[in-house]
Scaffold this motif. Structure first.
Motif, mmCIF file in Angstrom:
data_model
loop_
_atom_site.group_PDB
_atom_site.id
_atom_site.type_symbol
_atom_site.label_atom_id
_atom_site.label_comp_id
_atom_site.label_asym_id
_atom_site.label_seq_id
_atom_site.Cartn_x
_atom_site.Cartn_y
_atom_site.Cartn_z
ATOM 1 N N LEU A 5 21.776 2.961 -18.576
ATOM 2 C CA LEU A 5 22.036 2.335 -17.280
ATOM 3 C C LEU A 5 20.896 1.378 -16.939
ATOM 4 O O LEU A 5 19.721 1.734 -17.004
ATOM 5 N N ASP A 152 24.431 7.742 -11.567
ATOM 6 C CA ASP A 152 23.821 8.282 -12.780
ATOM 7 C C ASP A 152 24.894 8.764 -13.750
ATOM 8 O O ASP A 152 24.773 9.823 -14.358
ATOM 9 N N PRO A 155 27.192 4.849 -19.003
ATOM 10 C CA PRO A 155 26.783 3.455 -19.188
ATOM 11 C C PRO A 155 27.929 2.554 -19.626
ATOM 12 O O PRO A 155 27.737 1.363 -19.839
ATOM 13 N N ALA A 159 28.986 -3.289 -15.426
ATOM 14 C CA ALA A 159 27.721 -3.668 -14.809
ATOM 15 C C ALA A 159 27.806 -5.070 -14.241
ATOM 16 O O ALA A 159 27.271 -5.347 -13.168
ATOM 17 N N HIS A 178 27.123 -1.567 -18.686
ATOM 18 C CA HIS A 178 25.665 -1.425 -18.749
ATOM 19 C C HIS A 178 25.169 -1.406 -20.192
ATOM 20 O O HIS A 178 24.171 -2.055 -20.531
#
Length: 511
Positions: A5, A152, A155, A159, A178
């Protein structure tokens, strides 16, 4: 720490080296603790405005420390961002906003700092960030605050959305996760910047090269230095090297050629220079290497669908001689490149085919366009791995190094921008009085394309003026896509097989 991330990697730097310099933007200097704390505070405001997992938030701010904090805040919310270029025409901005459908637009236009307050940009609610990144954010950083519960999770969530030219005339959104960004900057790769790296940030925020300059620096503990000017000049680079100790930079091939010609000494002080976006000029590369033997020069290749770079090549003088020009190199970490023939089979070394890219860098797809996603993101017929068909021709030599040899379609790169001639034609054809038109890239003396020409016919009663037509296109297209030459012709010539004869049209430019 959430592996992969972007914002978690930045937060890790804020915890381990809180006083290290993260951002230089004119007189504004942010250490990592302040950057992260400010993003926490802004994320709380954005979350209240509706930003969260599953949303895409457009951000329309000039290149600045405030832009960087805003993007980091969006990511902390679990949302993806789309950084829009303030120089885009209003019509293009509104087209992109309509595709994103985000809960709020982050911008200085028509907003009240830190609030939505009923303010709007067209039909979109606005959240305007604080005017400066100081005061309470710095106090919070000194006191160890940072209370926002940042996302959290996986990923693989979006993004960022990069917008490029589309053949239909509408901007095409590429949704990148991400992991596509963070996979680039591992310690064992050619983009392992790390603490001590000071990188210039000059690319437009809507480019994937912006991710290289910003996140490549901030996720690895370096310093990002903003170039204030919209159009980068050698004097700007020289000034940032001298005053801010910039030691790493990225330039399009066209800018690299220009800088090498008009001010070859402007690079002095750099440790590393990344270039690409178009085929390199061996003559300019050779001249640079002779003048700056202590600067490491890298050729980076990759479509936006694989986020920044798919391959990187450290360039040496010997690379100026190969038949296909300077090589594009070997895959970056988390990336695999294959050369496939028309049946989807692997081409042996030395045989040209289509370059196809796989791995963690791949985009999730095209925003709101599942058909195009299915057409360009395919499965390898042998092992089922997901691949992106680049439309580029290339080959892999016996040493495992990749070479670019050309395109399979009409897409071109001009001054580092990806141009779809069909987008320009679609906009021009929609203007009153235009009967037929064709956009033609104009070859430059270095083998690249350096201009775009639009030829058109019009109804006799309309007789559309080329100057007015170009002005109309400038209200619909970003500046880089507006044709440099607009010319009315009596007819569009055709070849024996009935296709538009672009060679004959180009010949008229030298008459």
């Amino acid at each position: 720490m959430g592996v992969g991330l972007i914002h978690r990697a930045v937060a890790h730097r804020a915890r381990t080296r809180p006083d290290a310099l993260a951002v230089v933007d004119g007189s504004t200097r942010l250490d990592y603790a302040t950057l992260d704390a400010a993003a926490d505070a802004w994320a709380a405001g954005l979350a209240a405005a509706g930003a969260g997992p599953g949303t895409l938030v457009p951000v329309l701010l000039p290149r600045s420390a405030r832009l960087y904090v805003a993007l980091l805040a969006v990511l902390k919310c679990g949302a993806g961002y789309a950084a829009l270029d303030p120089r885009w025409p209003r019509e293009r901005v509104e087209s992109v906003l309509g595709q994103l459908g985000g809960p709020v637009l982050v911008t200085d236009l028509d907003g009240t700092p830190g609030e939505t307050s009923g303010k709007r940009f067209g039909r979109w609610p606005v959240w305007q960030p604080p005017a400066v990144v100081t005061g309470s954010a710095q106090a919070a950083a000194r006191n160890g605050a940072g209370t926002f519960a940042a996302y959290d999770g996986s990923p693989e969530v979006p993004a960022t959305v990069f917008f490029t030219s589309g053949t239909s005339g509408a901007p095409k959104g590429v949704v990148s996760p991400h992991a596509a960004t963070t996979r680039l900057f591992t310690a064992d790769g050619p983009l392992a910047f790390g603490p001590g790296t000071v990188m210039m940030q000059a690319a437009p925020a809507s480019w994937d090269a912006f991710s290289l300059e910003l996140w490549g620096t901030l996720t690895t503990g370096g310093t990002c230095v903003t170039a204030a000017e919209d159009y980068l000049l050698p004097d700007t680079l020289r000034h940032l090297i001298d005053t801010c100790a910039v030691d790493t930079a990225w330039l399009t091939s066209s800018l690299f050629n220009l800088f090498t010609e008009i001010d070859p000494d402007c690079f002095r002080g750099l440790r590393g220079l990344y270039i690409g976006g178009e085929r390199l000029s061996a003559a300019h590369v050779g001249r640079f290497l002779a003048a700056h033997p202590g600067i490491r020069l890298f050729n980076g290749y990759g479509p936006v669908e694989s986020c920044v770079f798919a391959t990187v090549h450290p360039v040496t003088a010997a690379d100026c001689a190969p038949e296909h020009g300077v090589p594009i190199g070997r895959p970056v970490p988390g990336t695999r490149v294959r050369v496939l023939d028309g049946t989807g089979r692997e081409c042996p070394a030395g045989v040209t085919g289509e370059l196809c890219v796989g791995g963690a860098g791949l985009a999730l797809g095209y925003l709101g366009d599942p058909d195009l996603t299915a057409a360009r993101f395919t499965e390898h017929p042998a092992d089922g791995t997901r691949l992106y068909r680049t439309g580029d021709h290339g080959l892999q030599d016996a040493d495992g190094v990749f070479h670019f040899t050309g395109r399979t379609d009409r897409q071109v790169k001009i001054r580092g921008y990806r141009i779809e001639p069909e987008e320009i034609e679609a906009h021009a054809a929609g203007l009153p009085g235009i009967t037929h038109c064709v956009a033609v890239p104009v070859p430059g003396r270095l083998g690249n394309y350096d201009r775009l020409a639009l030829f058109y016919t019009s109804a006799a009663e309309a007789d559309e003026d080329p100057v007015l037509l170009r002005r109309s296109l400038s209200l619909r297209l970003p500046a880089h896509a507006v044709p440099d030459v607009v010319r009315r012709v009596e007819r569009l010539p055709v070849t024996a097989n009935g296709k538009v004869d672009r060679s004959e049209l180009l010949a008229t430019l030298t008459d």
